[in-house]
Scaffold this motif. Structure first.
Motif, PDB file in Angstrom:
ATOM      1  N   PHE A   7       0.834  -1.209   0.000  1.00  0.00           N
ATOM      2  CA  PHE A   7       0.000   0.000   0.000  1.00  0.00           C
ATOM      3  C   PHE A   7       0.865   1.253   0.000  1.00  0.00           C
ATOM      4  CE2 PHE A   7      -2.433   3.307   2.230  1.00  0.00           C
ATOM      5  CZ  PHE A   7      -3.504   3.381   1.354  1.00  0.00           C
ATOM      6  N   SER A   8       1.846   1.243   0.907  1.00  0.00           N
ATOM      7  CA  SER A   8       2.768   2.375   0.982  1.00  0.00           C
ATOM      8  C   SER A   8       3.447   2.595  -0.359  1.00  0.00           C
ATOM      9  CB  SER A   8       3.796   2.100   2.080  1.00  0.00           C
ATOM     10  OG  SER A   8       4.916   2.902   1.912  1.00  0.00           O
ATOM     11  N   SER A   9       3.853   1.515  -1.017  1.00  0.00           N
ATOM     12  CA  SER A   9       4.528   1.642  -2.302  1.00  0.00           C
ATOM     13  C   SER A   9       3.596   2.240  -3.348  1.00  0.00           C
ATOM     14  CB  SER A   9       5.028   0.275  -2.766  1.00  0.00           C
ATOM     15  OG  SER A   9       5.827  -0.303  -1.764  1.00  0.00           O
ATOM     16  N   ALA A  10       2.336   1.804  -3.344  1.00  0.00           N
ATOM     17  CA  ALA A  10       1.389   2.314  -4.335  1.00  0.00           C
ATOM     18  C   ALA A  10       1.168   3.803  -4.147  1.00  0.00           C
ATOM     19  CB  ALA A  10       0.067   1.551  -4.217  1.00  0.00           C
ATOM     20  N   VAL A  11       0.984   4.211  -2.890  1.00  0.00           N
ATOM     21  CA  VAL A  11       0.770   5.633  -2.621  1.00  0.00           C
ATOM     22  C   VAL A  11       1.992   6.435  -3.050  1.00  0.00           C
ATOM     23  CG1 VAL A  11       0.470   7.333  -0.795  1.00  0.00           C
ATOM     24  CG2 VAL A  11      -0.875   5.244  -0.775  1.00  0.00           C
ATOM     25  N   THR A  12       3.165   5.914  -2.708  1.00  0.00           N
ATOM     26  CA  THR A  12       4.388   6.611  -3.081  1.00  0.00           C
ATOM     27  C   THR A  12       4.474   6.794  -4.592  1.00  0.00           C
ATOM     28  OG1 THR A  12       5.514   5.666  -1.176  1.00  0.00           O
ATOM     29  CG2 THR A  12       6.905   6.511  -2.942  1.00  0.00           C
ATOM     30  N   LEU A  13       4.162   5.730  -5.336  1.00  0.00           N
ATOM     31  CA  LEU A  13       4.261   5.811  -6.793  1.00  0.00           C
ATOM     32  C   LEU A  13       3.239   6.793  -7.358  1.00  0.00           C
ATOM     33  CD1 LEU A  13       4.928   2.099  -7.765  1.00  0.00           C
ATOM     34  CD2 LEU A  13       6.510   4.035  -7.845  1.00  0.00           C
ATOM     35  N   ALA A  14       1.999   6.741  -6.843  1.00  0.00           N
ATOM     36  CA  ALA A  14       0.962   7.629  -7.365  1.00  0.00           C
ATOM     37  C   ALA A  14       1.319   9.082  -7.103  1.00  0.00           C
ATOM     38  CB  ALA A  14      -0.379   7.283  -6.711  1.00  0.00           C
ATOM     39  N   LEU A  15       1.703   9.369  -5.869  1.00  0.00           N
ATOM     40  CA  LEU A  15       2.049  10.755  -5.544  1.00  0.00           C
ATOM     41  C   LEU A  15       3.280  11.184  -6.325  1.00  0.00           C
ATOM     42  CD1 LEU A  15       1.397  10.915  -1.705  1.00  0.00           C
ATOM     43  CD2 LEU A  15       0.036  11.883  -3.544  1.00  0.00           C
ATOM     44  N   GLY A  16       4.225  10.269  -6.445  1.00  0.00           N
ATOM     45  CA  GLY A  16       5.451  10.576  -7.187  1.00  0.00           C
ATOM     46  C   GLY A  16       5.128  10.972  -8.616  1.00  0.00           C
ATOM     47  N   TYR A  17       4.142  10.289  -9.220  1.00  0.00           N
ATOM     48  CA  TYR A  17       3.756  10.603 -10.590  1.00  0.00           C
ATOM     49  C   TYR A  17       3.289  12.057 -10.693  1.00  0.00           C
ATOM     50  CZ  TYR A  17       0.885  10.733 -14.791  1.00  0.00           C
ATOM     51  OH  TYR A  17       0.328  11.105 -15.980  1.00  0.00           O
ATOM     52  N   PHE A  18       2.398  12.449  -9.770  1.00  0.00           N
ATOM     53  CA  PHE A  18       1.876  13.817  -9.828  1.00  0.00           C
ATOM     54  C   PHE A  18       2.968  14.851  -9.583  1.00  0.00           C
ATOM     55  CE2 PHE A  18      -2.210  11.655  -9.024  1.00  0.00           C
ATOM     56  CZ  PHE A  18      -2.880  12.145 -10.127  1.00  0.00           C
ATOM     57  N   VAL A  19       3.815  14.580  -8.623  1.00  0.00           N
ATOM     58  CA  VAL A  19       4.881  15.536  -8.310  1.00  0.00           C
ATOM     59  C   VAL A  19       5.781  15.728  -9.527  1.00  0.00           C
ATOM     60  CG1 VAL A  19       6.971  15.898  -6.940  1.00  0.00           C
ATOM     61  CG2 VAL A  19       4.869  15.142  -5.826  1.00  0.00           C
TER      62      VAL A  19
END
Ligand SMILES: Nc1ncnc2c1ncn2[C@@H]1O[C@H](COP(=O)(O)OP(=O)(O)OP(=O)(O)O)[C@@H](O)[C@H]1O
Ligand SMILES: [Mg+2]
Lengths: 397, 260
Positions: free
Chosen positions: A56-68
């Motif tokens: 879950f943590s990895s998914a959130v990190t990747l999603a937010l990373g994409y937007f940033v």
């Protein structure tokens, strides 16, 4: 009760050890390991511990990373790659920003080159703008000198008065070949710095007195006055206080005896900041152990000696972070004078945006204003953390 | 033989005594914490005050330099009566030094600055002179090498010795101690007590709240036992400890002997 002897020694346990090796005990009984587990320290260990702990943590990190990443790429594209730094001069001698208008996906930094002097110095006569520029430099020099603890003695007050007098003389002029510039023509950054500097320079001592008064036990009238002041001023928004100062106050004053608008706004500002700072200072006074007061009393120190040598130096140190927080807040709140028509930095920026030639390029001006405010606020913030560190260096408490 | 409280009323004149308490009463709200406390301390006399927790020992000693004010009765320190008069208060605070259980050093000042503060600002002593004086007292409490450090960097015993030096720098005629060793680890108690013994041997007038019976035996001219706001019994250490007259003192002694 051995506060000073028993607390100090706590064994350091690596913060990430529990995350990577949940079952292992912190102290290995079968023999001490020379190194912590490899992936629990360094960049990779940090990433694993904080950003990629579980799916879950990895998914959130990747999603937010994409937007940033997408946002940053867009910003670089807009601000640097597609930006226009200059615009041609049209036939009538005015700049012609039509190239910028054609390319809507890029910033038009040309407006800054065109307008920065107006934003910084307002309506001050163009040829004389070196005077407010020197004043800004003087303000900054004053801050730098005051920031150094080496200069914290009585002479500093003289330096302040002399510098502020010099700033006044430069702004007004009317001597030594400098033309007189009335206060109506002042504007931009010097006004902001004046409001902030005078505001906080007067509000801070006021707040210390009010905080002391509010804690006074043997002067109930003073205490009541201080409580009333703080509660009344805190209970109204700064905006309404500024309106009162600019609109209501003159109604009650005899004709001819009317201090100018800038001064009235300044006083409103001092009163407002004073009430807030007083509560911060009072918080610091409350954290001081009773024993400190008693030890000072037992040594025969008078009230003011005790306050200035024992109480305030300790209380103010404790509240440096909230104090600076309030300072920064009020530095930015000076921009509220916009609503009563005082020409500070923000007002000058708004006026610059109103120029029909440059209609539609307010983002760039706002960014410039933000950058100026940020420089001052960030400097304050850095300074305060440095000060805290300096104060705490010799004291393991 | 120890005597009971009735016989400790001041009989001599106020000037020839360091401290005179005459039927002092004090209340905290409705709590009666000092009940008709009368006590006389002569010049160079050393008095140890003991008694169970909450018996009013701290309150009494703090009334002597007016950290607390009393409501009834009279207190004289070196012939000056303690009243609301601020000038009298100034005089008394200069003559009476106090050492607290929790040291109360000023953490933002160095050890040296802690010691020179009051001489400079209250006694108006030149800075160099105050520093020389402070160093001489720091030597006396055997920590001159710590002068440039901050209180937080010292052990409890060292801090308490600094607190004693700080009080001595005002050249007081009387020293008050309120449980100076009870916040200390056992191995540090001795160094503080040794300092106090040295002070007693030099002829300082001392009033000391403590349960260190060895110290009391060694230096005290008189031991005063308080319970529930009253002075129950007082006398020489030997007579008090070996021949207690009242049940309350007997109980108290048996309790602290068991505790130690
Ligand atoms: N500031 C205060 N307000 C109200 N009551 C207090 C205050 N200080 C002390 N007291 C009460 O007064 C009584 C006497 O307190 P005091 O501190 O003098 O006792 P003590 O003999 O020094 O005890 P200890 O050995 O625990 O230090 C206690 O019942 C205490 O709860
Ligand atoms: Mg006590």
């Amino acid at each position: 009760m051995n506060q000073n002897t028993t607390i100090a020694k706590v064994h350091p346990v690596p913060a990430t050890a529990g995350a990577t090796a949940p079952g292992s005990a912190p102290f290995n009984q079968s023999g001490s390991r020379a190194h912590p587990p490899i992936a629990s320290t360094g960049v990779i260990g940090w990433l694993r511990g904080n950003l990629f702990r579980g799916w879950f943590s990895s998914a959130v990190t990747l999603a937010l990373g994409y937007f940033v990443v997408k946002w940053v790429v867009g910003l670089v594209y807009w601000a640097l790659i597609r930006a226009h730094w200059t615009v041609p001069i049209s036939a009538n001698g005015q700049p012609d920003p039509s190239v910028c208008r054609a390319a809507t996906d890029g910033a038009c930094w040309a407006i800054i080159g065109e307008k920065y002097r107006f934003v910084l110095f307002g309506l001050y006569p163009y040829a004389e703008q070196w005077r407010p520029a020197i004043c800004v430099a003087l303000f900054i020099a004053l801050y730098c000198i005051s920031a150094s603890r080496r200069f914290w003695r009585k002479e500093l007050l003289v330096v302040w008065i002399a510098t502020l007098a010099l700033i006044g003389a430069l702004m007004w002029g009317g001597f030594a070949g400098m033309t007189f510039v009335s206060q109506d023509a002042w504007g931009g950054l010097p006004i902001t710095l004046m409001l902030a500097t005078f505001g906080l320079a007067f509000a801070f001592p006021l707040s210390v007195l009010v905080a002391l008064g509010r804690r006074s036990t043997n002067l109930p009238a003073v205490k009541l006055l201080c409580v009333l002041y703080v509660e009344l001023i805190r209970g109204v928004p700064l905006v309404s206080l500024l309106f009162m100062a600019s609109v209501m106050f003159p109604l009650f004053m005899p004709v001819g005896l009317n201090p100018d608008k800038l001064l009235r706004a300044q006083v409103a500002f001092i009163l407002f900041a004073g009430a807030y700072l007083a509560e911060v200072v009072r918080g610091g006074l409350q954290t001081l152990p009773k024993g400190q007061f008693e030890a000072a009393d037992a040594l025969g120190l008078s009230y003011w000696r005790k306050t200035s040598l024992i109480v305030l130096p300790q209380a103010l140190r404790l509240v440096i972070p909230p104090l600076v927080n309030t300072f920064i807040g009020f530095f930015k709140d000076t921009s509220l004078v916009l609503i009563i028509g005082i020409f500070d930095l923000l007002t000058a920026g708004k006026a610059a945006m109103a120029d029909p030639i440059w209609n539609g390029f307010s983002t760039e001006i706002y960014l410039m204003l933000a950058a100026v405010y940020f420089m001052f606020c960030f400097a304050m913030s850095r300074y305060s953390s440095g000060l805290e560190r300096e104060f705490n260096r010799n004291r393991n408490r | 033989m120890s005597q009971t409280a009735e016989m400790t009323r001041p009989t001599t004149s106020n000037e020839s005594n360091a401290i005179v308490l005459d039927r002092v009463n004090k209340w905290y709200g409705t709590l009666h914490v000092l009940r008709d406390v009368s006590m006389t301390v002569g010049h160079k006399e050393r008095v140890v005050v003991c008694g169970p927790s909450g018996s009013g020992k701290s309150t009494m000693i703090r009334c002597i330099n007016r950290l607390e004010s009393h409501q009834e009765g009279r207190i004289f320190v070196d012939g000056t009566e303690l009243t609301d008069d601020l000038r009298a208060l100034d005089t008394i605070r200069r003559e009476v030094g106090m050492v607290f259980q929790s040291f109360n050093l000023f953490p933002h000042l160095t050890i040296l600055e802690n010691c020179t503060l009051a001489p400079i600002w209250v006694r108006k002593m030149p800075k160099a002179e105050a520093e020389a004086l402070a160093m001489s007292y720091l030597e006396r409490v055997k920590i001159p090498e710590q002068a440039k450090k901050y209180p937080g960097q010292l052990s409890g015993g060292q801090q308490q010795r600094v607190a004693i030096a700080r009080a001595l720098c005002m050249k007081p005629k009387i020293m008050l101690f309120d449980e100076p060793t009870s916040a200390l680890d056992p191995e540090m108690i001795k160094e503080v007590l040794d300092t106090m013994i040295g002070l007693a041997e030099d002829g300082m007038t001392m009033v000391c709240v403590t349960h260190e019976m060895g110290f009391a035996r060694r230096v005290a001219d008189r031991v005063v036992f308080m319970d529930r706001g009253e002075i129950v019994e007082s006398g020489t250490p030997t007579s008090m400890f070996e021949d207690p007259q009242t049940d309350r003192l007997k109980l108290f002694l048996s309790q602290i002997l068991r505790g130690h």
